[in-house]
Design a protein around this motif. Sequence first.
Motif, PDB file in Angstrom:
ATOM      1  N   GLN A 188       6.378  11.346 -54.640  1.00 47.50           N
ATOM      2  CA  GLN A 188       5.535  10.906 -53.872  1.00 47.50           C
ATOM      3  C   GLN A 188       4.301  10.098 -54.181  1.00 47.50           C
ATOM      4  O   GLN A 188       3.962  10.712 -55.356  1.00 47.50           O
ATOM      5  CB  GLN A 188       4.976  11.925 -52.583  1.00 47.50           C
ATOM      6  N   TRP A 247       2.126  11.186 -38.918  1.00 47.95           N
ATOM      7  CA  TRP A 247       2.306   9.664 -39.259  1.00 47.95           C
ATOM      8  C   TRP A 247       2.356   9.107 -38.099  1.00 47.95           C
ATOM      9  O   TRP A 247       2.956   9.262 -37.168  1.00 47.95           O
ATOM     10  CB  TRP A 247       3.688   9.734 -40.089  1.00 47.95           C
ATOM     11  N   THR A 287       0.333   8.375 -53.237  1.00 52.31           N
ATOM     12  CA  THR A 287      -0.460   8.239 -52.102  1.00 52.31           C
ATOM     13  C   THR A 287      -1.110   6.997 -52.234  1.00 52.31           C
ATOM     14  O   THR A 287      -1.524   6.735 -53.254  1.00 52.31           O
ATOM     15  CB  THR A 287      -1.495   9.429 -51.973  1.00 52.31           C
ATOM     16  N   GLN A 322       7.467   7.910 -50.241  1.00 48.02           N
ATOM     17  CA  GLN A 322       8.293   9.011 -50.891  1.00 48.02           C
ATOM     18  C   GLN A 322       9.552   8.346 -51.446  1.00 48.02           C
ATOM     19  O   GLN A 322      10.363   7.500 -50.589  1.00 48.02           O
ATOM     20  CB  GLN A 322       8.567   9.908 -49.774  1.00 48.02           C
ATOM     21  N   PRO A 362      -2.820  10.130 -42.292  1.00 47.65           N
ATOM     22  CA  PRO A 362      -3.628  10.863 -43.072  1.00 47.65           C
ATOM     23  C   PRO A 362      -2.637  11.536 -43.948  1.00 47.65           C
ATOM     24  O   PRO A 362      -1.433  11.836 -43.667  1.00 47.65           O
ATOM     25  CB  PRO A 362      -4.331  11.881 -42.001  1.00 47.65           C
ATOM     26  N   PRO A 363      -2.989  12.380 -45.080  1.00 49.22           N
ATOM     27  CA  PRO A 363      -1.887  12.948 -45.862  1.00 49.22           C
ATOM     28  C   PRO A 363      -1.639  14.040 -45.310  1.00 49.22           C
ATOM     29  O   PRO A 363      -2.333  14.789 -44.620  1.00 49.22           O
ATOM     30  CB  PRO A 363      -3.036  13.426 -47.258  1.00 49.22           C
ATOM     31  N   GLY A 364      -0.227  14.488 -45.190  1.00 45.39           N
ATOM     32  CA  GLY A 364       0.355  15.339 -44.707  1.00 45.39           C
ATOM     33  C   GLY A 364       0.750  15.441 -43.057  1.00 45.39           C
ATOM     34  O   GLY A 364       1.413  16.038 -42.491  1.00 45.39           O
ATOM     35  N   GLU A 367       1.463   7.246 -47.591  1.00 38.85           N
ATOM     36  CA  GLU A 367       2.298   7.448 -48.864  1.00 38.85           C
ATOM     37  C   GLU A 367       3.594   6.909 -48.856  1.00 38.85           C
ATOM     38  O   GLU A 367       4.183   6.369 -47.903  1.00 38.85           O
ATOM     39  CB  GLU A 367       2.428   9.079 -48.891  1.00 38.85           C
ATOM     40  N   PRO A 378      -7.367   7.486 -47.949  1.00 43.81           N
ATOM     41  CA  PRO A 378      -5.882   7.377 -48.052  1.00 43.81           C
ATOM     42  C   PRO A 378      -5.304   6.737 -46.745  1.00 43.81           C
ATOM     43  O   PRO A 378      -5.776   6.998 -45.769  1.00 43.81           O
ATOM     44  CB  PRO A 378      -5.413   9.082 -47.911  1.00 43.81           C
TER      45      PRO A 378
END
Lengths: 164, 177
Positions: A81, A126, A83, A96, A121-123, A94, A91
């Motif tokens: 992945q 989505w 970012t 993948q 945001p990260p994690g 991302e 951020p």
Amino acid sequence: MKSRGGSTLVAALLISVVLLLAGMGFLGQRAAQNRAVNGALLNAQARALAESGIEDALQKLSKDNRFPPLNADSQTVFTYQETALDAGGNPLGESQVTVDVTYRQAPYSIIKLTSIGRVGPPGGPWQATAQLESELDVAPKVRGAATVNPNFFKLLYLRSGQSF
Amino acid sequence: MRRRGLSLVEVLATLFLFSICLAVISQLLANSQQAMKHSRGQDRSVQAALVTLNDLRDEVKEATTLVVPASAAVATTLELSKANPNIARFPNPLPAVAPTGWTLFPSGSLVTVRYKVVAGALVREIVSGLPVASYTMTEGISDLKTRLLAGGNVEISIEVMEQQKNQTLLTSVYRLR
């Protein structure tokens, strides 16, 4: 003189309510338009992230002989992945990327690439996602011939899941 | 105490001013309604055309072979071949001994698709590889132009009809190659 304060208040309230309703209707229309535009923007960003993932994998494959770093002979699929940051360093989302080298050897000489672009945001959660699939031709010679392959190290297609 | 009422002149003057205000406001509202209606209609046509252009761009990126356009000359169709994802091209599981005569795109694994404008609508046709089919993709498209750019990239422009006016939307498709 008889006071008219009561009826004036009622009239003022009625006019305020009518204006408020008209304003709310107008704002509601604009909000729906805004949501539609934002959705389209997020989808475009997700698609761009997915494309950037494919580009990134191409760069890694062309510049690093040890990429993808496989731990065992039996391992043929590698996922990583990256970012993406916006201009302010925050951020944005991302990408993948999955690199599948199962068919890297002749006569196939194909590396399969799958990239998923995610905005948010990260994690997660989505806000939009987009997936792209591609095949990279790594045959130096035309299959079944001795001539140089004009498509060597070129993507054969970039599929986004459109049906027939 | 007896309250003094309004005179006839005062009432007439108020009614006159009020009617002028009402006429001006109704005129403004009618104009704005007309503008909004026009803008919404135009938005819809242009939005539909933009979505279409996006679909065409994705289709070109998905293509394994471009049939039309074949040169820098302007063409009025877009024709391309793409791999059918429902046809398995790779052996699974991988055999210990590599098969001989394996080809990248065996016959029947490619589908040829053509886009053209017919009677003010963009039509998508399956030309070969699958049962021949045709359907209208977007109404209100008056023209489609394509041409090949350097590096195998493609320029696509579509013309949208909107209240007797034509608007051209243009995109260049850069293929990741």
